[in-house]
Design a protein around this motif. Structure first.
Motif, short mmCIF file in Angstrom:
data_model
loop_
_atom_site.label_atom_id
_atom_site.label_comp_id
_atom_site.label_asym_id
_atom_site.label_seq_id
_atom_site.Cartn_x
_atom_site.Cartn_y
_atom_site.Cartn_z
N ALA A 46 -41.65 53.26 1.34
CA ALA A 46 -42.22 52.57 0.17
C ALA A 46 -41.95 51.07 0.31
CB ALA A 46 -41.63 53.11 -1.12
N GLU A 47 -42.75 50.40 1.16
CA GLU A 47 -42.55 48.98 1.41
C GLU A 47 -43.05 48.11 0.26
OE1 GLU A 47 -40.83 47.94 3.79
OE2 GLU A 47 -40.61 49.85 4.88
N ARG A 48 -43.79 48.69 -0.68
CA ARG A 48 -44.36 47.88 -1.76
C ARG A 48 -43.34 47.57 -2.87
NH1 ARG A 48 -48.56 50.16 -4.79
NH2 ARG A 48 -48.06 52.29 -4.20
N LEU A 49 -42.17 48.14 -2.79
CA LEU A 49 -41.19 47.94 -3.86
C LEU A 49 -40.61 46.53 -3.82
CD1 LEU A 49 -39.14 51.28 -3.88
CD2 LEU A 49 -41.06 50.61 -5.34
N LEU A 50 -40.62 45.86 -4.96
CA LEU A 50 -39.96 44.56 -5.15
C LEU A 50 -38.85 44.76 -6.17
CD1 LEU A 50 -42.98 42.07 -5.31
CD2 LEU A 50 -41.51 42.60 -3.36
N TYR A 51 -37.63 44.72 -5.69
CA TYR A 51 -36.47 45.00 -6.54
C TYR A 51 -35.77 43.69 -6.84
CZ TYR A 51 -31.97 47.05 -7.93
OH TYR A 51 -30.84 47.39 -8.60
N ARG A 52 -35.69 43.35 -8.14
CA ARG A 52 -35.11 42.07 -8.53
C ARG A 52 -34.09 42.27 -9.64
NH1 ARG A 52 -40.48 38.65 -9.74
NH2 ARG A 52 -40.92 40.57 -10.89
N HIS A 53 -32.90 41.73 -9.39
CA HIS A 53 -31.88 41.69 -10.45
C HIS A 53 -30.78 40.74 -10.01
CE1 HIS A 53 -28.49 43.87 -8.58
NE2 HIS A 53 -29.41 44.57 -7.96
N ASP A 54 -30.09 40.25 -10.99
CA ASP A 54 -28.98 39.33 -10.72
C ASP A 54 -27.88 40.08 -9.97
OD1 ASP A 54 -27.05 37.43 -10.68
OD2 ASP A 54 -26.88 37.19 -12.86
N GLY A 55 -27.30 39.43 -9.01
CA GLY A 55 -26.25 40.08 -8.23
C GLY A 55 -25.05 40.49 -9.06
N ALA A 56 -24.81 39.76 -10.15
CA ALA A 56 -23.67 40.09 -11.02
C ALA A 56 -24.07 40.97 -12.19
CB ALA A 56 -23.03 38.80 -11.55
#
Length: 450
Positions: A319-329
């Protein structure tokens, strides 16, 4: 039917009982008081007559018997001030002396020593000089009644103030006494599928401990039933997956060994059917686990590592279409089962990958440390279509891959995890696409971020 309050009932009964007993006591006190006042007034009459008699006799002996002196006359009305009045009479009933110039008529009492009463006076008669001189002392009956009534009212008036005070005191006492019942009720209301621990019986009064033991016994049976169901679901999942996976693997091996176009097509159809059956069994097992109540636990955990692992699994699966974004903390805290959370997120991501535009990415975002948003591209859906896909086994495209159970599983587990699940189309700040949003309640003791 509206239930009646124990507090209100006890308060009403206590106040009615207290007021009734107070009124009965006051009535009995009034009767006793009237009798005692009568004795006191009679004693005053008798003492007055006995002390007045020798003075009168001595005074009469110093005057001419042919004269009729009047001593101590006054313009006071005896009924108005409650003073005792007297008359001195001879054996023929003539008035020799009197205290008030009210009337020249003698008292109606007979010339006999002792008490006599009519509706107007209580009269005491005493005699001297061989029953030739009589002293009669009278007290007004109205005065006696007024005195008794004043005393009774003085005793009754405090009730008007004591009744409200009794109400407040009784309410406070009842609330304090029923506090263990309220704590017990609160403890029971906190029980759900994720919190079936026994209720401590130590704080309960002795009268409530049998009920507490019965509730704990019921909770123990419920825990046992849920554990048995979960164990059966887990074992069933394993037992069903294994033969299906084996049949699918053998079909794939057979497909590699066949070269004829017809045989190849038939084997491909078998593979597709087995894959569909495998996915359906997986969803049914997930739904079964969701119905078994695996969503909530009693411990707060950070779900970000679980989310990281799920996204990594999808990417490894292609699933290369996944864009996962969140703050590291970032942290995502919740008193939920990690397994239930994983099932929920997998279904959200699978729906986005399967039903979204394959040429557009699937965005996974963590917002405000409480919300997970999964967004995919595609043609926007109408409100009626959004309602349709929420139903079990319902799909907008009957040929699309899927079982129609994903959203039902998500909604069931979200309810157990004390989270809200919302879907929208078009997606936020977009003119197309689909958005699924899972928002967790703020953990107890922590304020939600702003």
């Amino acid at each position: 039917m509206k239930s009646r309050s124990i507090t209100r009932r006890l308060l009403l009964l206590l106040c009615l009982t207290t007021s009734t007993l107070w009124l009965i006591a006051a009535g009995l006190g009034a009767v006793v008081m009237k009798s005692e006042f009568g004795e006191i007034f009679d004693s005053a009459l008798q003492q007055t007559g006995d002390r007045l008699l020798p003075l009168v006799v001595d005074d009469l002996m110093q005057h001419d018997p042919s004269q009729v002196p009047v001593l101590g006359t006054s313009t006071l009305i005896p009924e108005s001030d409650g003073h005792l009045i007297y008359q001195v009479r001879d054996a023929q009933g003539r008035i020799l002396m009197q205290s008030h110039q009210v009337s020249s008529a003698p008292f109606p009492a007979p010339l006999q020593p002792g008490f006599w009463e009519n509706g107007e006076y209580r009269i005491y008669t005493t005699a001297a000089v061989s029953n030739t001189i009589f002293v009669q002392v009278a007290d007004s009956i109205a005065h006696r009644q007024t005195s008794t009534m004043d005393a009774v009212l003085t005793m009754m008036v405090p009730v008007l103030g004591l009744v409200p005070l009794s109400l407040v005191a009784a309410w406070l006492i009842i609330r304090f006494s029923l506090r263990p019942v309220e704590v017990f009720r609160q403890s029971i209301s906190e029980k759900d599928q994720g919190n079936l621990k026994e209720i401590p019986l130590t704080p309960l009064p002795r009268e409530l401990q049998p009920i507490g033991r019965s509730v704990n016994l019921l909770l123990a049976r419920l825990r046992s039933a849920l554990d048995t169901e979960r164990e059966f679901t887990a074992n069933s999942a394993h037992e069903l997956r294994t033969p299906i996976a084996g049949a699918l693997a053998q079909t794939q091996l057979l497909l590699a060994d066949l070269y004829g176009p017809d045989a190849h097509n038939r084997v491909m159809q078998i593979e597709a059917s087995l894959s569909k059956l495998s996915r359906l069994v997986e969803k049914l097992l997930q739904l079964s686990r969701a119905e078994a109540g695996i969503g909530a636990t009693g411990e707060t955990v950070d779900l970000i590592p679980v989310l990281d692992l799920i996204v990594e699994d999808f990417k490894r699966a292609g699933a290369e279409r996944l864009l996962y974004r969140h703050d590291g903390a970032a942290r995502l805290l919740g008193a939920v089962s990690e397994d239930a959370f994983a099932i929920t997120l997998r279904n959200m991501i699978e729906n986005a990958l399967r039903h979204g535009d394959p040429n557009q990415p699937v965005d996974i975002s963590v917002l405000h440390q409480r919300t997970i948003v999964v967004t995919n591209g595609g043609k926007p859906l109408e409100a009626s279509q959004l309602q349709t896909i929420r139903k079990r086994f319902q799909r907008l495209n009957s040929t699309a891959i899927g079982s129609g159970l994903g959203l039902s599983i998500i909604e069931r587990l979200a309810e157990q995890m004390n989270a809200s699940f919302e879907i929208a189309s078009p997606a936020t700040n977009r003119s197309d696409g689909f958005e699924a949003r899972l928002t967790f309640a703020a953990p107890q003791g922590l304020l939600p971020p702003v």
